[in-house]
Design a protein around this motif. Structure first.
Motif, PDB file in Angstrom:
ATOM      1  N   PHE A 191     -18.419  13.552   0.298  1.00  0.00           N
ATOM      2  CA  PHE A 191     -17.699  12.414  -0.279  1.00  0.00           C
ATOM      3  C   PHE A 191     -16.996  12.024  -1.280  1.00  0.00           C
ATOM      4  O   PHE A 191     -17.416  12.146  -2.454  1.00  0.00           O
ATOM      5  CB  PHE A 191     -19.200  11.197   0.473  1.00  0.00           C
ATOM      6  CG  PHE A 191     -19.204  12.006   1.634  1.00  0.00           C
ATOM      7  CD1 PHE A 191     -20.390  13.028   1.808  1.00  0.00           C
ATOM      8  CD2 PHE A 191     -19.098  11.129   2.238  1.00  0.00           C
ATOM      9  CE1 PHE A 191     -21.112  13.496   2.727  1.00  0.00           C
ATOM     10  CE2 PHE A 191     -20.229  11.520   3.641  1.00  0.00           C
ATOM     11  CZ  PHE A 191     -20.675  12.821   3.916  1.00  0.00           C
ATOM     12  N   LYS A 192     -16.091  11.290  -1.231  1.00  0.00           N
ATOM     13  CA  LYS A 192     -15.134  11.001  -2.332  1.00  0.00           C
ATOM     14  C   LYS A 192     -15.278   9.471  -1.941  1.00  0.00           C
ATOM     15  O   LYS A 192     -13.750   9.200  -0.950  1.00  0.00           O
ATOM     16  CB  LYS A 192     -13.848  11.417  -2.842  1.00  0.00           C
ATOM     17  CG  LYS A 192     -14.418  12.845  -3.371  1.00  0.00           C
ATOM     18  CD  LYS A 192     -13.200  13.875  -4.064  1.00  0.00           C
ATOM     19  CE  LYS A 192     -13.482  15.150  -5.234  1.00  0.00           C
ATOM     20  NZ  LYS A 192     -12.790  15.586  -5.290  1.00  0.00           N
ATOM     21  N   PRO A 193     -14.486   8.026  -3.038  1.00  0.00           N
ATOM     22  CA  PRO A 193     -14.325   6.757  -3.138  1.00  0.00           C
ATOM     23  C   PRO A 193     -13.131   6.890  -2.659  1.00  0.00           C
ATOM     24  O   PRO A 193     -11.862   7.644  -3.696  1.00  0.00           O
ATOM     25  CB  PRO A 193     -14.833   6.639  -4.373  1.00  0.00           C
ATOM     26  CG  PRO A 193     -16.115   7.256  -4.719  1.00  0.00           C
ATOM     27  CD  PRO A 193     -15.743   8.631  -4.677  1.00  0.00           C
ATOM     28  N   LEU A 194     -12.337   6.148  -2.352  1.00  0.00           N
ATOM     29  CA  LEU A 194     -10.425   6.205  -1.940  1.00  0.00           C
ATOM     30  C   LEU A 194     -10.377   5.076  -3.529  1.00  0.00           C
ATOM     31  O   LEU A 194     -11.075   3.314  -2.847  1.00  0.00           O
ATOM     32  CB  LEU A 194     -10.153   5.567  -0.743  1.00  0.00           C
ATOM     33  CG  LEU A 194      -9.876   6.422   0.525  1.00  0.00           C
ATOM     34  CD1 LEU A 194     -10.288   6.727   2.027  1.00  0.00           C
ATOM     35  CD2 LEU A 194      -9.526   7.372  -0.397  1.00  0.00           C
ATOM     36  N   PRO A 195      -9.207   4.685  -3.577  1.00  0.00           N
ATOM     37  CA  PRO A 195      -9.282   3.928  -4.422  1.00  0.00           C
ATOM     38  C   PRO A 195      -9.280   2.578  -4.218  1.00  0.00           C
ATOM     39  O   PRO A 195      -8.122   2.116  -2.894  1.00  0.00           O
ATOM     40  CB  PRO A 195      -7.658   4.549  -4.961  1.00  0.00           C
ATOM     41  CG  PRO A 195      -7.624   5.280  -4.602  1.00  0.00           C
ATOM     42  CD  PRO A 195      -8.377   5.593  -3.943  1.00  0.00           C
TER      43      PRO A 195
ATOM     44  N   GLY B 119     -11.133  25.127  14.029  1.00  0.00           N
ATOM     45  CA  GLY B 119     -11.151  25.879  12.855  1.00  0.00           C
ATOM     46  C   GLY B 119      -9.946  24.837  11.650  1.00  0.00           C
ATOM     47  O   GLY B 119      -9.592  26.194  10.493  1.00  0.00           O
ATOM     48  N   ASN B 120      -9.770  23.889  11.648  1.00  0.00           N
ATOM     49  CA  ASN B 120      -8.957  23.385  10.140  1.00  0.00           C
ATOM     50  C   ASN B 120      -9.294  22.117   9.601  1.00  0.00           C
ATOM     51  O   ASN B 120     -10.137  22.071   9.145  1.00  0.00           O
ATOM     52  CB  ASN B 120      -7.771  22.491  11.552  1.00  0.00           C
ATOM     53  CG  ASN B 120      -6.289  21.884  10.005  1.00  0.00           C
ATOM     54  OD1 ASN B 120      -6.614  22.079   9.493  1.00  0.00           O
ATOM     55  ND2 ASN B 120      -5.834  21.131  11.037  1.00  0.00           N
ATOM     56  N   ALA B 121     -10.121  23.717   8.787  1.00  0.00           N
ATOM     57  CA  ALA B 121     -10.713  23.459   7.641  1.00  0.00           C
ATOM     58  C   ALA B 121     -10.308  22.597   6.476  1.00  0.00           C
ATOM     59  O   ALA B 121     -11.270  21.649   5.712  1.00  0.00           O
ATOM     60  CB  ALA B 121     -11.645  24.711   6.466  1.00  0.00           C
ATOM     61  N   ASP B 122      -8.796  22.684   7.022  1.00  0.00           N
ATOM     62  CA  ASP B 122      -8.187  21.199   5.575  1.00  0.00           C
ATOM     63  C   ASP B 122      -8.385  20.186   6.124  1.00  0.00           C
ATOM     64  O   ASP B 122      -7.909  18.801   5.425  1.00  0.00           O
ATOM     65  CB  ASP B 122      -6.815  21.745   5.258  1.00  0.00           C
ATOM     66  CG  ASP B 122      -6.876  23.839   4.742  1.00  0.00           C
ATOM     67  OD1 ASP B 122      -8.331  23.473   3.989  1.00  0.00           O
ATOM     68  OD2 ASP B 122      -6.003  24.035   4.993  1.00  0.00           O
ATOM     69  N   SER B 123      -8.672  20.158   7.037  1.00  0.00           N
ATOM     70  CA  SER B 123      -8.143  17.934   7.905  1.00  0.00           C
ATOM     71  C   SER B 123      -8.970  17.283   6.975  1.00  0.00           C
ATOM     72  O   SER B 123      -9.902  17.600   6.248  1.00  0.00           O
ATOM     73  CB  SER B 123      -8.592  18.243   9.581  1.00  0.00           C
ATOM     74  OG  SER B 123      -7.825  19.114   9.690  1.00  0.00           O
ATOM     75  N   ARG B 124      -9.564  16.235   7.020  1.00  0.00           N
ATOM     76  CA  ARG B 124      -9.990  15.520   6.537  1.00  0.00           C
ATOM     77  C   ARG B 124     -10.377  13.825   7.461  1.00  0.00           C
ATOM     78  O   ARG B 124      -9.694  13.827   8.031  1.00  0.00           O
ATOM     79  CB  ARG B 124      -9.568  14.119   4.777  1.00  0.00           C
ATOM     80  CG  ARG B 124      -9.109  16.079   4.281  1.00  0.00           C
ATOM     81  CD  ARG B 124      -9.187  15.169   2.799  1.00  0.00           C
ATOM     82  NE  ARG B 124      -8.506  16.625   1.457  1.00  0.00           N
ATOM     83  CZ  ARG B 124      -8.176  16.559   0.440  1.00  0.00           C
ATOM     84  NH1 ARG B 124      -8.094  15.233   0.239  1.00  0.00           N
ATOM     85  NH2 ARG B 124      -7.684  17.441  -0.392  1.00  0.00           N
ATOM     86  N   ILE B 125     -11.331  13.367   6.571  1.00  0.00           N
ATOM     87  CA  ILE B 125     -11.942  11.644   7.028  1.00  0.00           C
ATOM     88  C   ILE B 125     -11.506  10.294   6.408  1.00  0.00           C
ATOM     89  O   ILE B 125     -12.493  10.689   5.293  1.00  0.00           O
ATOM     90  CB  ILE B 125     -13.000  11.926   8.016  1.00  0.00           C
ATOM     91  CG1 ILE B 125     -13.503  13.122   8.815  1.00  0.00           C
ATOM     92  CG2 ILE B 125     -13.981  10.972   8.435  1.00  0.00           C
ATOM     93  CD1 ILE B 125     -15.511  13.284   9.703  1.00  0.00           C
ATOM     94  N   PHE B 126     -11.080   9.217   6.578  1.00  0.00           N
ATOM     95  CA  PHE B 126     -10.548   8.537   5.875  1.00  0.00           C
ATOM     96  C   PHE B 126     -11.003   7.439   6.839  1.00  0.00           C
ATOM     97  O   PHE B 126     -10.910   7.082   7.496  1.00  0.00           O
ATOM     98  CB  PHE B 126      -9.619   8.063   5.568  1.00  0.00           C
ATOM     99  CG  PHE B 126      -8.419   9.713   4.756  1.00  0.00           C
ATOM    100  CD1 PHE B 126      -8.084   9.919   3.740  1.00  0.00           C
ATOM    101  CD2 PHE B 126      -7.764  10.454   5.567  1.00  0.00           C
ATOM    102  CE1 PHE B 126      -7.654  11.113   3.388  1.00  0.00           C
ATOM    103  CE2 PHE B 126      -7.541  11.985   5.093  1.00  0.00           C
ATOM    104  CZ  PHE B 126      -7.360  11.988   3.890  1.00  0.00           C
ATOM    105  N   THR B 127     -12.005   6.425   5.518  1.00  0.00           N
ATOM    106  CA  THR B 127     -12.203   5.102   6.179  1.00  0.00           C
ATOM    107  C   THR B 127     -11.895   4.381   4.896  1.00  0.00           C
ATOM    108  O   THR B 127     -12.138   4.540   4.022  1.00  0.00           O
ATOM    109  CB  THR B 127     -13.741   5.749   6.735  1.00  0.00           C
ATOM    110  OG1 THR B 127     -13.454   4.108   7.525  1.00  0.00           O
ATOM    111  CG2 THR B 127     -14.966   6.302   6.467  1.00  0.00           C
ATOM    112  N   ARG B 128     -12.035   3.401   4.944  1.00  0.00           N
ATOM    113  CA  ARG B 128     -11.745   1.791   4.896  1.00  0.00           C
ATOM    114  C   ARG B 128     -13.539   1.621   4.835  1.00  0.00           C
ATOM    115  O   ARG B 128     -13.692   0.246   3.470  1.00  0.00           O
ATOM    116  CB  ARG B 128     -11.402   0.438   5.013  1.00  0.00           C
ATOM    117  CG  ARG B 128      -9.626   1.097   5.440  1.00  0.00           C
ATOM    118  CD  ARG B 128      -9.333   1.655   3.903  1.00  0.00           C
ATOM    119  NE  ARG B 128      -9.630   0.508   2.808  1.00  0.00           N
ATOM    120  CZ  ARG B 128      -9.120   0.922   1.491  1.00  0.00           C
ATOM    121  NH1 ARG B 128      -8.703   1.751   1.378  1.00  0.00           N
ATOM    122  NH2 ARG B 128      -9.305   0.358   0.566  1.00  0.00           N
TER     123      ARG B 128
END
Length: 231
Positions: free
Chosen positions: A227-231, A179-188
């Motif tokens: 989905f958002k690009p990472l700098p 139930g942690n909806a604020d979590s995110r996924i990051f990948t290069r």
């Protein structure tokens, strides 16, 4: 006399995939349940919200304490999605509400319950200092998971918090279980088979094509994965 009125309406349906755990009890059941209680104490909340398949392949019609097995699991908050490997004609299970196992599932390898604190003051972070190979499953229900390598196709990383992957994500990443909806996924490098946050999933075909193969973060906005690009 009134005429006949025909009203055709559409029913909205969509698909969703879940990772189901399989429990295979062993005899004597009293000892097996005691071992299960010990595992639950090590990782509080591990089974919360997870569908479970109960495999009775090691049981017999006359296994002692078998009638109490399903109620004992339910008392522990374990949600049994399906039962397989046994026989519903056994008198010992005559009182069970026997759910049908979902069709089309396939084995995904053993799952280890991680060590955890009973009352953690700060959710711990699991750091994996190598790549996650195909067929491997990392499950960390307490906090974030950091993968310093890549996640190969056919591999899966599941976290109660966010998932950070310093290499390419080619397998599956599941964040925010419990139930942690604020979590995110990051990948290069986003090349995933599947990503999910708090139960909302996107397969490779549903991901933003502009982010494919690029550094990306995935977050949940309402019931939609963004989905958002990472700098």
């Amino acid at each position: 006399m009134s005429g006949t009125h025909s009203n055709s309406s559409r029913i909205r349906m969509s698909g969703r995939s879940f990772l189901a755990l399989t429990l295979t009890p062993e005899t004597p059941l009293v000892d097996w349940l005691a071992a299960l209680d010990h595992q639950i104490q090590r990782a509080v909340g591990f089974f919360a919200g997870k569908p479970v398949i109960l495999d009775l392949s090691l049981m017999q019609a006359d296994t002692p304490d078998l009638p109490h097995l399903l109620p004992a699991l339910q008392e522990r908050g374990i949600r049994v999605l399906g039962i397989e490997g046994g026989d519903r004609s056994w008198p010992a299970v005559a009182d069970w509400a026997w759910p049908e196992s979902p069709m089309g599932g396939r084995a995904s390898g053993p799952v280890s319950i991680p060590e955890g604190e009973k009352t953690p003051t700060l959710a711990p972070t699991l750091v994996v200092e190598e790549s996650v190979r195909s067929g491997q499953h990392i499950i960390w229900p307490d906090g974030d998971v950091v993968i310093l390598g890549a996640v190969s196709s056919g591999a899966e990383v599941t976290a109660g918090g966010s998932v950070h992957i310093y290499g390419a994500l080619r397998g599956r990443a599941i964040a925010g279980i419990g139930g942690n909806a604020d979590s995110r996924i990051f990948t290069r490098n986003l090349a995933a088979e599947l990503v999910a946050i708090d139960g909302f999933y996107a397969t490779a075909e549903e991901m933003d094509a502009q982010c494919t193969g690029k550094p990306t973060q995935v977050m949940l906005a309402g019931e939609t994965l963004v989905f958002k690009p990472l700098p």
